[in-house]
Each structure stands twice: as C-alpha cells, then as structure tokens.
Enzyme design. Sequence first.
Site, PDB file in Angstrom:
ATOM      1  N   GLU A 141       0.828  -1.210   0.000  1.00  0.00           N
ATOM      2  CA  GLU A 141       0.000   0.000   0.000  1.00  0.00           C
ATOM      3  C   GLU A 141       0.862   1.259   0.000  1.00  0.00           C
ATOM      4  O   GLU A 141       0.598   2.207  -0.754  1.00  0.00           O
ATOM      5  CB  GLU A 141      -0.926  -0.004   1.215  1.00  0.00           C
ATOM      6  N   ASP A 175       1.043   4.205  -2.885  1.00  0.00           N
ATOM      7  CA  ASP A 175       0.671   5.590  -2.592  1.00  0.00           C
ATOM      8  C   ASP A 175       1.769   6.579  -2.976  1.00  0.00           C
ATOM      9  O   ASP A 175       1.481   7.656  -3.510  1.00  0.00           O
ATOM     10  CB  ASP A 175       0.324   5.732  -1.113  1.00  0.00           C
ATOM     11  N   SER A 194      -7.837   2.398  -3.137  1.00  0.00           N
ATOM     12  CA  SER A 194      -6.561   2.927  -2.656  1.00  0.00           C
ATOM     13  C   SER A 194      -5.628   3.272  -3.813  1.00  0.00           C
ATOM     14  O   SER A 194      -4.636   3.984  -3.614  1.00  0.00           O
ATOM     15  CB  SER A 194      -5.877   1.927  -1.711  1.00  0.00           C
TER      16      SER A 194
END
Length: 602
Positions: free
Chosen positions: A322, A326, A520
């Site tokens: 993750e 990002d 996400s």
Amino acid sequence: MVKAVLLLVSAVAFASAKPQFARDLRLHERRDSAPHGFALTSPAADEAPLRLRLALTPNDIQGLQDRLLDVSTPGSAVYGNHLSKEEVGAYVTPKTETVAAVNAWLSENGLNGTTVSPYGDWIAIQTTVGQANELFATQFSEFTYEETGEKSIRTLQYSIPAVLKGHLELVHPTITFPPPKRGQLPVASHPVDFRHRHHSTTTSQSSTRSSSQSSSVSSSGSATSSSTSPPASTSIPSAPASCDTAITPTCVQELYGIPSTLATESSNQIAVSGFIGQYANQADLKTFLTTFRKDLPSTNTFTLQTLDGGSNPQSSSQAGEEADLDVQYTVGLASGVPTVFISVGDNFQDGDLEGFLDIVNSLLSEDSTPQVFTTSYGQDENTISAALASKLCNAYAQLGARGTSVLFASGDGGVSGSQSQSCTNFVPTFPSGCPFLTSVGATQNVNPEIAADFSAGGFSNYFSTPSWQTDAKAAYLAQLGNTNSGKFNTSGRAYPDVSALGTDVEIIYQGKARGVDGTSCASPIFASVVALVNDRLIAAGKSPLGFLNPFLYSTGASAFKDITSGSNPGCNTNGFPAAKGWDPVTGLGTPIFDAFLSAVGL
C-alpha cells in the site's frame, strides 16, 4: 505529535458542585450491542489500567463549519481566503468555563489530564477499570474479536455528570470498538497476476475485474438524467486499448490528460499517510520511475515525517504494498510536486482510532498544512460511535479551513462496506461519509471506463446531506426509484464524490512489478491531479483549492468525465447502478485535467 502539556487544575469555582459530580449522572452514549464479530468475554478486572481520552466541547464548531463553507464556495466574497492556525484555534479551543468544569471534576477524583491536541479540545487521563466504572456509572468488559482472538476493554454505554453536559462531548474509547481485522489493510490493494502485458518489464498479467451490471434500471428508476459536461472546447482524452490490461502512469496521463511537465511551486505539497506498518520503499520508487517515468529523474523521492513512534525501514522485505502504491502514484504522477510520507506508529494518542486523529492533529500543529492530504485507509461507519465520528470529521473540517484538500479512498466492498462482507442492509464506510472531505471511488478499463464493482459507495447513517450535494443526490434518487428501498439512508451524506482508475494498476513492490486493485489506487491518482492544478493556481498568484466539495458540485462538475456503466454489488444485491450525473459508485466521474483548469479559471 504535539508535546503533551499538563492541564492546570482549578476547582475553586466549582467547589460547591462537588456533590453534583458524585451523584447526578446522565446517560451520554450507548449502543445496543457490540459490532458484528465481537463477543462479550467477561467483566474487565477492576485493577486493569485504562487510558481514556476526553473530548471537550469546542468554542464554536458551527462557526468554523460556516467559515469553511464560505472560503470553499466559488462566488463567495471570501473564496480561497483560507484560515491561519490561530484563526482555526479561535473556533476550536474550548471556552475557559469548559476547561474549568472538566478540570474541577478531574481534580475531585484525583486525576490529571494532559492535552493531546493542538487546541486543547482533547485531553487524556490514566485511570483503572474500577474507577472508570464508578466515574461513568458503567461496566467496562472484555470483548473478543472472534476471528483473530484479539481482546479489548469496552462498554456499551456510559454516563457523565449532569454539570458536564455541554462541556464534555464524549469519552473514548468506550462504545467505539477496534476496527475489525486489524493488521490487514482497511482499504486494501489487491495483487493481480498478469498474463498479458504490453510492457516488457515483467512477466504476467490477468484480466481486469469483471464489469458490473449496466447502469440502466427499471422504468421506476431509469438511469438517465442531465449532467454538467466539460466545455465544448475541451476534448475528452483517451488511452490506448493496451491500458485495458495494465494501468501505468502513462495510461493515467493519457486517459485524464495529465501533463508530464514539472511542477514549479515548492510551497505546494502532497501528504501521504501510512499506517499499520506500511513502509514506503525508496528503492522500489526508484525502479518505478526508471521503468515507467523515464522522463523524470530516478532520484526524485519523498520526504519522511513520523509520529506515534512511526518509522520507515528500507529493507526490501519490509516494503509495504500500500505504501509503495501511494508514493509511486504521487511522486510518479504529480511530476515535481513535493511529496511527504507520514508514517504513523503504534504509540497512539487517540485510542483505537489508530492514529487517524493523531495524524490530523500533527498536521494542524504545523504553521503551514499540506495542500493535499490523501489516505487509503478506512473502516465501516458502524464500528465507530456517531459522536466520535463527528469529532474526527470536525478535525478534517479544520484541515479544510487551513487550505488542505482532504481525500480518502471510499472502500473496497461495494455497498457492503470497506471490505466485502455478508450483510442485509448496506454498510456505509467512514470517514467517507464525513461531509468535510472528498471521497474517491474507483473505475476500471479505459475503452470505455466503467465503474469498478468493488467501489464502495452509498449514504451515511451519521451525517445528513450537505447543502452542496442536495441537488445531485436528489437527481440520482429520482432515477433510482424504489430500487434497494429500505436498505440505505436516503437522507444521508452520499459518497463517493469523484473517482479514478483503480484496477490493474502497476507498481514496483519489493523489487518486482505487479498489479494492484482498489480505491486505494484511485485516491493518490486523484490527489496528484489536484496537486498539479494547485501548482498552476499558486503560480498564477491564486489560492490552492482547499476543501473541494462545494467547488466540485458546482463549477467543478464540468471537470469530469461522467461514468455511466457499472455498479457496486453487495449484500445480495446488484448495489447501486452508475448513471448520468452523480452516482454512489463513481461520484461525479473521473477528472479531465484541461477541463479542471478551465473550471478554476486558468
């Protein structure tokens, strides 16, 4: 984190009220039962330590919300005149009599409070279960989350002294339970096994997620309505068909018309949050840039901030999927915009909010806040109390008033919540239901772009419809008719607000290329668009966008490509269908960069 400062304790003015503190208690918060998956084990031992947080009533939170709307609404005389740290503090700092009342009560019971927020509206106390049971007329008990065996001490209701009504907003953690499945990503990216790849960098690629239901519904809710379109002079960008099987920065740039030219304004910044041991790897970022953004220096990177004992170790095995996603789709897409990765550790000051409030308080304590703040994590709304959700939501309002665009991924469970789960009624997610932030849903494919079937969307059970969303939501509900009637709150704040690509997004993780899915992916992509628009605004001597939603639902609606196909199934239904105009799957649609510039007057 803001350095804890001992609160002064003065009970002089309240000495005569001492008997009232002791006996006149009023029920303050309650819930009917523990959230799904939690089982009552036994009463907690009286001697067990308990660290509680007390939320003091702000001086004028409604005034802050009104001011936020004024500075965020196009056409307002004060549009773009964001508030300083001190101006926000004037609205949020509790009144002197509130601090005195709470301190008197603490003193009477032999307790000391420490401030854990920039404006003194949160304080922490250390007590025991036995004392807390007496103070709040309750029974703290041990609950077990059955799937993991994790234990927590909570209660289902508590009371506070009558004289503290209007001074004490809530006590935490009490009726708010830890987010289920801790240790997993609350809003997760998902590996994709590539079988067909148009790039030569790696080996395999799978098909995208299967497309959802068509947006058309029965005659009782025909999915047709008018919507604001991009200006006729603005062409809608497209991407090559190869992008249907793998999304790279080039695909995103081509589909949304995002420029590759470098940003010029060093004062413009994106902040990326990192939680639950997700570490952003510099080597993975370098490989990502070398592979997918050869026009950028491979030395481009992010700066690091830490709080609550956070860190960012750089061994390949500790890289976080993750976190890598990002930073790669901010540094690698918002070309030249300074990016800061904020790593939140486990030494939380906000209880089982797990750093969500701590990171906001940390940003609010700074003299200048980042222009964009993106978070790819969340939870189901029903795991947090309405009062605590409102308190955290008001913290996002403070950031918005300072000029920060707050973005959150909407979740990956369709109408069933942050992750797919069994349900009867639709499950809203938090904080996407908060009206003071921008919720980002997901799309898939490029020819045409359609709703991703996992894109969480719906209507909050805690927050009512904000004024800027009334017309868009009403138009959609009129189209929907009786579909899914009774399964959601028609009067609730609706989300997501916008969307971006969220499937088969290529990243470099632990040195190797792979694909990921999830909202996400969408939040950092949309954050990069906003950051690049802010760069142009600042260069032109204008204010950055700040709180986006009043703009997005008015003049900004023309900056989006309407997504009208797909749905977000869950709870044994097809979920909500995408439709013309705003919908609770893809929001207003996906961004068109040139139209965005036109909408802000550039």
